[in-house]
Motif scaffolding. Structure first.
Motif, short mmCIF file in Angstrom:
data_model
loop_
_atom_site.label_atom_id
_atom_site.label_comp_id
_atom_site.label_asym_id
_atom_site.label_seq_id
_atom_site.Cartn_x
_atom_site.Cartn_y
_atom_site.Cartn_z
N TYR A 215 8.97 3.38 2.55
CA TYR A 215 8.02 4.10 3.40
C TYR A 215 8.52 4.16 4.84
O TYR A 215 9.38 3.38 5.26
CB TYR A 215 6.65 3.42 3.37
CG TYR A 215 6.63 2.05 4.03
CD1 TYR A 215 6.35 1.90 5.38
CD2 TYR A 215 6.90 0.90 3.29
CE1 TYR A 215 6.36 0.66 5.98
CE2 TYR A 215 6.90 -0.35 3.89
CZ TYR A 215 6.63 -0.46 5.23
OH TYR A 215 6.64 -1.70 5.84
N LEU B 254 6.43 -2.79 -1.54
CA LEU B 254 6.61 -1.85 -0.43
C LEU B 254 7.70 -2.32 0.50
O LEU B 254 7.70 -3.49 0.94
CB LEU B 254 5.29 -1.68 0.33
CG LEU B 254 4.18 -0.98 -0.45
CD1 LEU B 254 2.82 -1.23 0.20
CD2 LEU B 254 4.45 0.52 -0.53
N ARG C 224 -0.08 4.51 1.25
CA ARG C 224 0.49 3.16 1.33
C ARG C 224 -0.59 2.10 1.17
O ARG C 224 -0.41 1.11 0.46
CB ARG C 224 1.23 2.99 2.65
CG ARG C 224 1.90 1.63 2.81
CD ARG C 224 2.79 1.60 4.04
NE ARG C 224 3.37 0.28 4.18
CZ ARG C 224 2.91 -0.67 4.99
NH1 ARG C 224 1.83 -0.44 5.73
NH2 ARG C 224 3.52 -1.84 5.07
#
Length: 308
Positions: A5, A40, A28
């Motif tokens: 991300y 993540l 997210r």
């Protein structure tokens, strides 16, 4: 499952801008709360050298220092800012990282990416750099250093044609570009992919899935990839304000499942990116993307079970 991300870079868009920038952080947050299989990871920026595998040095420099031609900026649809330039690099970096992770674990994803309207010397349609193109060429270079010639299939199921990707790989028989998209939708001047499937306005689940099955069959007849990059656009959903197609939640999930199953059956690592999504309700776009990650996590788990 590793997911990359760059949500910390938020573009300072003018009031009323139609790009739903907030969807990335919402996605997210949902993944962190609802999918414990997801790990993540913050994406690193793509370097100038990596970007130059698919983009001209002059264009890379112009994006970096803000000297972009105003005409190109209008085509991109974002005002220039340092955050815009950095986010564009990180979005590419996320797909690069997802590809590397997919070689190790079978499946990995990018919360953003799918910026398929960017070509070598210009962006367009909210796309600055083409993450799938850069990642494809970088993976080919990295695999070649290991003595392996890599062929990449880009399966683009965003509702808009992947014109930039098609243009970059025109005449390159080591990358197969497949685009399943709305016939009358943006871009109105399309490039020739290796396989284009034009869909009529109002196309629903059955017609879409039949077309996808035929396209995957044609891909398999014509090409033997070693890596799949999947652009899992949320915009074919019936609630999308720009999509003009009529896929239901079940139809979108069946689409995703068919692509992941196709790669799984052939033992192909798959990296995926979210591409477009412009729901009349932003929550619908985020839900469609959460659903894609849910399917992906199931196939990631299959890969882990296979490796034991």
């Amino acid at each position: 499952m590793q997911v990359f991300y760059a949500t910390q870079f938020v573009l300072p868009l003018p009031a009323g801008h139609r790009f739903p920038m907030a969807k990335y952080q919402l996605l997210r947050d949902r993944l962190a709360d609802e999918l414990p299989a997801v790990q993540l990871r913050q994406a690193l920026p793509a370097t100038d050298g990596e970007l130059a595998l698919a983009h001209s040095p002059e264009y890379i420099q112009a994006i970096s220092d803000g000297t972009v031609d105003p005409v190109i900026l209008r085509e991109i649809g974002f005002p220039w800012s340092p955050a815009m330039a950095e986010r564009a690099r990180r979005s590419v970096g996320a797909t690069i990282a997802a590809c590397r992770a997919a070689f190790n674990e079978g499946v990995a994803g990018n919360i953003a990416g799918g910026t398929h309207h960017a070509s070598a010397d210009r962006g367009g349609g909210f796309c600055v750099f083409n993450d799938a193109a850069v990642a494809s060429r970088l993976m080919q270079a990295e695999q070649l250093r290991r003595g392996r010639r890599l062929r990449v299939a880009v399966i683009d199921l965003d509702v808009h044609q992947g014109n930039g990707t098609a243009r970059i790989f025109r005449g390159d028989d080591s990358v197969f570009t497949l685009s399943l998209h709305g016939q009358k939708n943006f871009p109105f001047r399309k490039e020739a992919s290796d396989l284009d499937v034009d869909l009529p306005d109002g196309c629903g689940d059955d017609e879409y899935l039949h077309a996808l099955e035929g396209a995957l069959g044609e891909l398999e007849r014509r090409f033997d990839p070693g890596l799949v990059i999947y652009l899992a656009g949320a915009d074919p959903h019936e609630g999308d304000r720009l999509g003009r197609l009529k896929l239901t939640w079940d139809g979108l999930e069946a689409r995703d499942r068919r692509v992941f199953e196709w790669a799984w059956e052939r033992g192909l690592p798959l990296a995926f990116a979210m591409a477009g999504g412009y729901g009349k309700r932003m929550e619908d776009t985020v839900q469609a993307q959460v659903n894609t990650f849910g399917v992906a996590a199931q196939y990631w788990q299959r890969w882990q079970n296979r490796r034991r």
